[in-house]
Design an enzyme around this catalytic site. Structure first.
Site: not given
Ligand code: BV8
Length: 242
Positions: A146, A130, A127, A212, A148, A185, A119
């Protein structure tokens, strides 16, 4: 727990290639808020209102400000013992891959050699017109422009955007080549990243989850540690060094 660690160590002793698939939870003990947990950043803000290209074009300053705020938090944080245990693993196995959904760069800062940032990385910016990369604009208050004239955006994969080809290929090869895949995680709700967990399962890889809480993929696992990654991962690696 000791028994579970020992059983896991016995499996790891025969493994050559390991992949660590990580999410925001591995950085939680470094002080970086997760997305969907109780303190999650998505709790206060709607992802689609901020982490999408449309949101950026609607209000570039707001989105830029949000990433600046997150960058400031990240810059004050350091890799924790889970990141370091993954670096340690490089001395214990012939190959270690890290597939991360995180944009905080902590695996690289910890010293891991093979990191695939699905990600993107919050420190990099480019930019939109460009595509020139900028590394010296992070402390800009308003969205920088940028030379540009184009707007500069974070090099982060937003919702609705494709993941980087090179990282996808490297991640797929890593899972193919691995004997064991750790899933650490992550709530495993974001796609296509979460697909790597199902791919590993289909390929018959040994799957170990560290979280967790239970997740939607816990039932796919060969071993589940319901524990903080910063606590349990060092213990697992240490059990291999005896
Ligand atoms: C795309 C950057 C298509 C932004 C992020 C099926 C197939 C394909 C796509 C989709 C699909 N279904 C839905 C989609 C669309 C969408 C999607 O997945 N939506 C979800 C919400 C349903 N996906 C997309 O849009 C992706 N792109 O599909 O493009 C396409 C195709 C052709 C042409 C053009 C386009 C893009 C997805 C990327 C989004 N960007 N991040 C930013 O950071 O601001 S996602 C974001 O969620 C972060 O990157 C993060 O890493 C990621 C996943 O979350 P987690 O890392 O799991 O974090 P979370 O808080 O959820 O969980 C934390 C866990 O840790 C918990 O379980 C907790 O219990 C645990 N924990 C806590 N403390 C601890 C711990 N574990 C161990 N030790 C601890 N101490």
């Amino acid at each position: 727990m000791k028994d579970l660690i020992q059983k896991t160590a016995n499996v790891l002793k025969t493994a050559k290639v390991i992949t660590f698939f990580t999410g925001a939870g591995i950085s939680a003990e470094s002080g970086i808020p997760t997305f969907r947990g109780d303190d999650g950043i998505w709790k206060k803000l709607k992802a689609e209102e901020l982490a999408s290209f449309d949101a950026f074009m609607r209000n570039p300053d707001l989105v830029w400000e949000w990433y600046s705020y997150r960058r400031q938090i990240i810059n004050k944080c350091i890799p924790n013992s889970a990141h370091k245990a993954i670096v340690e693993a490089e001395k214990l196995f012939s190959k270690v891959h890290v597939i991360t959904q995180n944009v905080d760069g902590l695996h690289i800062r910890a010293g891991s050699s093979n990191v695939y940032e699905l990600h993107g990385n919050i420190e990099r910016n480019y930019c939109i017109k460009c595509k020139t990369f900028y590394n010296d604009v992070s402390d800009s208050v308003k969205v920088p422009k940028c030379t540009c004239g184009g707007l500069i955006r974070p090099d982060i994969v937003w919702f609705g955007e494709m993941l980087p080809e090179k990282e996808l290929e490297a991640s797929e090869k890593a899972v193919y080549d691995s004997d064991v895949v750790f899933v650490i995680g992550t709530s495993a709700v974001v796609y296509p990243a979460a697909n790597y967990i199902y791919m590993a399962k289909r390929l018959g890889k040994y799957l170990i989850e560290i979280n967790v809480e239970q997740t939607s993929v816990s039932n796919l696992m060969d071993k589940v540690f319901t524990e903080k990654s910063g606590v349990i991962l060092p213990q697992i690696m240490k059990s291999l060094q005896r």
